[in-house]
Motif scaffolding. Structure first.
Motif, short mmCIF file in Angstrom:
data_model
loop_
_atom_site.label_atom_id
_atom_site.label_comp_id
_atom_site.label_asym_id
_atom_site.label_seq_id
_atom_site.Cartn_x
_atom_site.Cartn_y
_atom_site.Cartn_z
N GLU A 1 0.81 -1.22 0.00
CA GLU A 1 0.00 0.00 0.00
C GLU A 1 0.85 1.27 0.00
O GLU A 1 0.59 2.20 -0.77
CB GLU A 1 -0.94 0.00 1.20
N THR A 2 1.87 1.34 0.83
CA THR A 2 2.70 2.55 0.91
C THR A 2 3.44 2.79 -0.40
O THR A 2 3.51 3.92 -0.90
CB THR A 2 3.71 2.42 2.07
N THR A 3 4.00 1.73 -0.99
CA THR A 3 4.72 1.86 -2.26
C THR A 3 3.78 2.25 -3.39
O THR A 3 4.10 3.09 -4.22
CB THR A 3 5.44 0.54 -2.60
N VAL A 4 2.60 1.65 -3.40
CA VAL A 4 1.59 1.97 -4.43
C VAL A 4 1.18 3.43 -4.31
O VAL A 4 1.10 4.15 -5.32
CB VAL A 4 0.38 1.03 -4.32
N TYR B 1 4.06 9.43 -10.01
CA TYR B 1 4.13 9.09 -11.42
C TYR B 1 2.78 8.91 -12.12
O TYR B 1 2.63 9.28 -13.27
CB TYR B 1 4.96 7.81 -11.62
N VAL B 2 1.80 8.35 -11.43
CA VAL B 2 0.55 7.99 -12.11
C VAL B 2 -0.49 9.10 -11.98
O VAL B 2 -1.15 9.44 -12.95
CB VAL B 2 0.00 6.66 -11.55
N LEU B 3 -0.68 9.62 -10.81
CA LEU B 3 -1.65 10.68 -10.52
C LEU B 3 -3.10 10.26 -10.74
O LEU B 3 -3.94 11.07 -11.11
CB LEU B 3 -1.33 11.94 -11.35
N ALA B 4 -3.39 9.00 -10.50
CA ALA B 4 -4.77 8.50 -10.60
C ALA B 4 -5.42 8.61 -9.22
O ALA B 4 -4.76 8.73 -8.20
CB ALA B 4 -4.78 7.05 -11.07
N GLU B 5 -6.71 8.55 -9.21
CA GLU B 5 -7.43 8.62 -7.95
C GLU B 5 -7.50 7.21 -7.34
O GLU B 5 -7.99 6.28 -7.97
CB GLU B 5 -8.84 9.15 -8.19
N LEU B 6 -7.00 7.09 -6.13
CA LEU B 6 -7.03 5.80 -5.43
C LEU B 6 -8.36 5.64 -4.70
O LEU B 6 -8.97 6.63 -4.30
CB LEU B 6 -5.88 5.71 -4.42
N PRO B 7 -8.79 4.41 -4.49
CA PRO B 7 -10.01 4.17 -3.71
C PRO B 7 -9.81 4.64 -2.26
O PRO B 7 -8.69 4.80 -1.80
CB PRO B 7 -10.20 2.66 -3.77
N PRO B 8 -10.89 4.82 -1.52
CA PRO B 8 -10.75 5.21 -0.11
C PRO B 8 -10.01 4.13 0.69
O PRO B 8 -9.93 2.97 0.28
CB PRO B 8 -12.19 5.37 0.37
N ALA B 9 -9.48 4.55 1.83
CA ALA B 9 -8.68 3.65 2.68
C ALA B 9 -9.46 2.41 3.09
O ALA B 9 -8.87 1.34 3.32
CB ALA B 9 -8.18 4.40 3.90
N LEU C 1 -8.83 -0.42 0.79
CA LEU C 1 -7.43 -0.86 0.65
C LEU C 1 -6.96 -1.56 1.92
O LEU C 1 -5.85 -1.34 2.39
CB LEU C 1 -6.53 0.35 0.34
N GLU C 2 -7.79 -2.41 2.49
CA GLU C 2 -7.46 -3.04 3.77
C GLU C 2 -6.58 -4.27 3.62
O GLU C 2 -5.86 -4.62 4.54
CB GLU C 2 -8.74 -3.37 4.53
N THR C 3 -6.64 -4.95 2.50
CA THR C 3 -5.82 -6.16 2.31
C THR C 3 -4.89 -5.95 1.12
O THR C 3 -5.09 -5.06 0.28
CB THR C 3 -6.68 -7.41 2.05
N TRP C 4 -3.87 -6.79 1.03
CA TRP C 4 -2.91 -6.66 -0.08
C TRP C 4 -3.58 -6.97 -1.42
O TRP C 4 -3.18 -6.45 -2.45
CB TRP C 4 -1.68 -7.53 0.16
N LEU C 5 -4.63 -7.79 -1.40
CA LEU C 5 -5.34 -8.07 -2.65
C LEU C 5 -6.14 -6.86 -3.13
O LEU C 5 -6.22 -6.60 -4.33
CB LEU C 5 -6.26 -9.28 -2.46
N GLU C 6 -6.71 -6.12 -2.18
CA GLU C 6 -7.43 -4.90 -2.56
C GLU C 6 -6.47 -3.84 -3.09
O GLU C 6 -6.80 -3.11 -4.03
CB GLU C 6 -8.22 -4.37 -1.36
N VAL C 7 -5.28 -3.76 -2.49
CA VAL C 7 -4.25 -2.84 -2.99
C VAL C 7 -3.85 -3.25 -4.40
O VAL C 7 -3.70 -2.41 -5.30
CB VAL C 7 -3.02 -2.82 -2.04
#
Length: 134
Positions: free
Chosen positions: A29-32, A39-47, A50-56
């Motif tokens: 999650e932190t690296t993403v 570099y990407v500047l896309a909108e990430l989903p809310p926290a 992003l609770e599991t590594w699969l969701e990340v």
């Protein structure tokens, strides 16, 4: 011979590093978040999404899949091309390197038989064998 084997060492280092960097760039999650912000500047989903590594991984896959897919397909095609060259007994860069080394050795020691020096140079390894080598 370290200089002569440098391209092979660089190739190994880059591929080894790229292989291990790809995992956190997709699932950590932190690296993403850092990569997205810089570099990407896309909108990430809310926290909360992003609770599991699969969701990340699901969130980052949108921008990582084209890169990883393209690199994977490129490497697959290059592997196939290399296999076909190997089947034909062709090693373009390595053969050029051996010929170049043999010519330089013959120029450096003109007092010796050039055929003998050339054959010796072509039999010598580019790097010292390691325990893990064949």
């Amino acid at each position: 011979m370290l200089v002569k084997s440098f391209p092979f060492r660089i190739g190994f280092g880059l591929s080894f590093t790229g292989a291990f960097l790809s995992i956190p760039l997709v699932f950590h999650e932190t690296t993403v978040a850092w990569f997205n912000q810089n570099y990407v500047l896309a909108e990430l989903p809310p926290a909360t999404d992003l609770e599991t590594w699969l969701e990340v991984g699901t969130a980052s896959w949108g921008w990582m899949e084209p890169v990883l897919g393209t690199v994977s397909f490129f490497l697959l095609c290059m592997q196939f091309a290399r296999a076909q060259l190997k089947n034909l007994g062709i090693r373009p860069y390595f053969n050029w390197q051996r010929e170049h080394r043999a010519r330089n050795l013959c120029k450096k020691f003109p007092q010796y038989d050039p055929d003998l020096l050339s054959m010796y140079s072509k039999c010598d390894r580019l790097a010292v064998p390691h325990i893990m080598s064949d």
